[in-house]
Design an enzyme around this catalytic site. Structure first.
Site, PDB file in Angstrom:
ATOM      1  CE  LYS A  32      62.876  15.793  44.658  1.00  0.00           C
ATOM      2  NZ  LYS A  32      61.837  16.431  45.572  1.00  0.00           N
ATOM      3  NE  ARG A  33      58.047   7.823  45.407  1.00  0.00           N
ATOM      4  CZ  ARG A  33      58.801   8.086  46.525  1.00  0.00           C
ATOM      5  NH1 ARG A  33      60.219   8.192  46.352  1.00  0.00           N
ATOM      6  NH2 ARG A  33      58.309   7.844  47.542  1.00  0.00           N
ATOM      7  CG  LEU A  71      57.703  17.227  32.810  1.00  0.00           C
ATOM      8  CD1 LEU A  71      59.064  17.617  31.818  1.00  0.00           C
ATOM      9  CD2 LEU A  71      56.571  18.214  32.077  1.00  0.00           C
ATOM     10  CD  GLU A 119      55.160  11.518  26.431  1.00  0.00           C
ATOM     11  OE1 GLU A 119      55.244  11.837  25.164  1.00  0.00           O
ATOM     12  OE2 GLU A 119      55.577  12.389  27.344  1.00  0.00           O
ATOM     13  CD  GLU A 139      51.284  13.317  30.192  1.00  0.00           C
ATOM     14  OE1 GLU A 139      50.545  12.608  30.466  1.00  0.00           O
ATOM     15  OE2 GLU A 139      52.046  13.132  29.860  1.00  0.00           O
ATOM     16  N   GLY A 147      54.360  15.503  25.398  1.00  0.00           N
ATOM     17  CA  GLY A 147      55.557  15.999  24.712  1.00  0.00           C
ATOM     18  C   GLY A 147      56.654  15.253  24.350  1.00  0.00           C
TER      19      GLY A 147
END
Ligand code: 1HE
Length: 266
Positions: A32-33, A71, A119, A139, A147
């Site tokens: 899932k990288r 995310l 991030e 994003e 976030g």
């Protein structure tokens, strides 16, 4: 490894290996990288909060072709506003554990460093990228916002204007551009970022612990203070660091001609 918290982190995709005094922390969800699911974020938090006593520096890297795809979008779908706030705050805790933990952390980057992956990289103290690295903040195009502390940390690296551009236009910076604008401090040939990060981490591990503490915990706070307050904090930190026996013996060694001189790198 006997620490059950670290065992649980490993089961959730974050492995920790000690290489002499350097803790090597690997995001291990390559299919899932290395997308940051809630359990992966928790595992990052737990790992950095529970680094072995012997660790003097850490390197964080990603398994597979990419550092991190950000995310885990498959978990985003049904969160309401209140849950969103707590979710973001849980990232803040995890990435604060990276930035304000026990030891300096280097990110060894390759492939995608996007969204939450950037991030995470921004929470590290030094970023070492290789030629395959690229950076983006998708994003904006996904209809969401950063976030994980990105709006606080990323403008400090590249400025508000560049971050705004990345989010408004979906701009992708390649490895060379990333180094030029300040997303990474080092750039290596493809596949070599981990090696370079390990070299740097081994060097950092030999610094006086109080100096490393000052750089991790005092410098970013001083940089946020009004100058006049910063001078006082700096003076206090400087006097604490220089009064340690370690500092005194290092200075004595230099004066006796036994310590390395400052030289331009080869
Ligand atoms: C994912 C994710 C993910 C890959 N969440 N599953 N992040 C993004 O918007 C980046 C989205 N990802 C990509 O653009 C690409 O996947 C990559 C450039 C990172 C890599 O491309 P590639 O061709 O090597 O891999 P792939 O085929 O796209 O992905 C392989 C699998 O990983 C695939 O699943 P599969 O079940 O079909 O095999 C993908 O769905 C899955 N995958 N990325 C979930 N991100 C605190 S707020 C932070 C906000 C953000 O980070 S927003 C940015 C989200």
């Amino acid at each position: 490894m006997s620490n059950p918290i670290l065992e649980r982190a490993r089961a959730h995709g974050v492995t920790l290996e000690m290489n002499d005094q350097v803790a090597v922390v690997t995001l291990s969800r390559p299919a899932k990288r290395n997308a940051l699911s809630d359990s992966l974020v928790e595992a990052i938090r737990d790992t950095f909060q529970n680094l072995p006593e012997a660790a003097r520096a850490a390197v964080v890297c990603g398994d597979g072709e990419h550092f991190c795809a950000g995310l885990d979008l498959s978990e985003l779908s049904e969160r309401d506003a209140g849950e969103g706030v707590f979710h973001s705050r849980s990232w803040h805790v995890a990435l604060d554990a990276v930035q304000f933990g026990k030891v300096p952390v280097l990110a060894a980057l390759h492939g995608a460093v996007v969204g939450g992956g950037l991030e995470l990289a921004a929470a590290c103290h030094i970023r070492v990228a290789d030629d395959s690295t690229f950076y983006a903040l998708p994003e904006g195009t996904r209809g969401i916002f950063v976030g994980g502390g990105g709006s606080v940390r990323i403008p400090k690296l590249i400025g508000v204007a560049r971050m705004t551009d990345m989010m408004l236009t979906g701009r992708v910076y390649n490895a060379l551009e990333g180094e030029r604008i300040g997303l990474a401090q080092y750039l290596t040939p493809a596949g070599k970022s981990i090696e370079r990060a390990m070299e740097l981490a081994s060097k950092i591990a030999t610094n006086a612990p109080l100096t490393n503490f000052a750089l991790m915990h005092a410098l970013p706070r001083i940089a946020e203070q009004p100058g006049d307050h910063g001078y006082l904090t700096e003076a206090l930190m400087a006097s604490i660091a220089q009064s340690s026996p370690e500092a005194k013996s290092r200075v004595r060694e230099f004066l006796a001609g036994k310590a390395a001189k400052v030289r331009v790198a080869d």
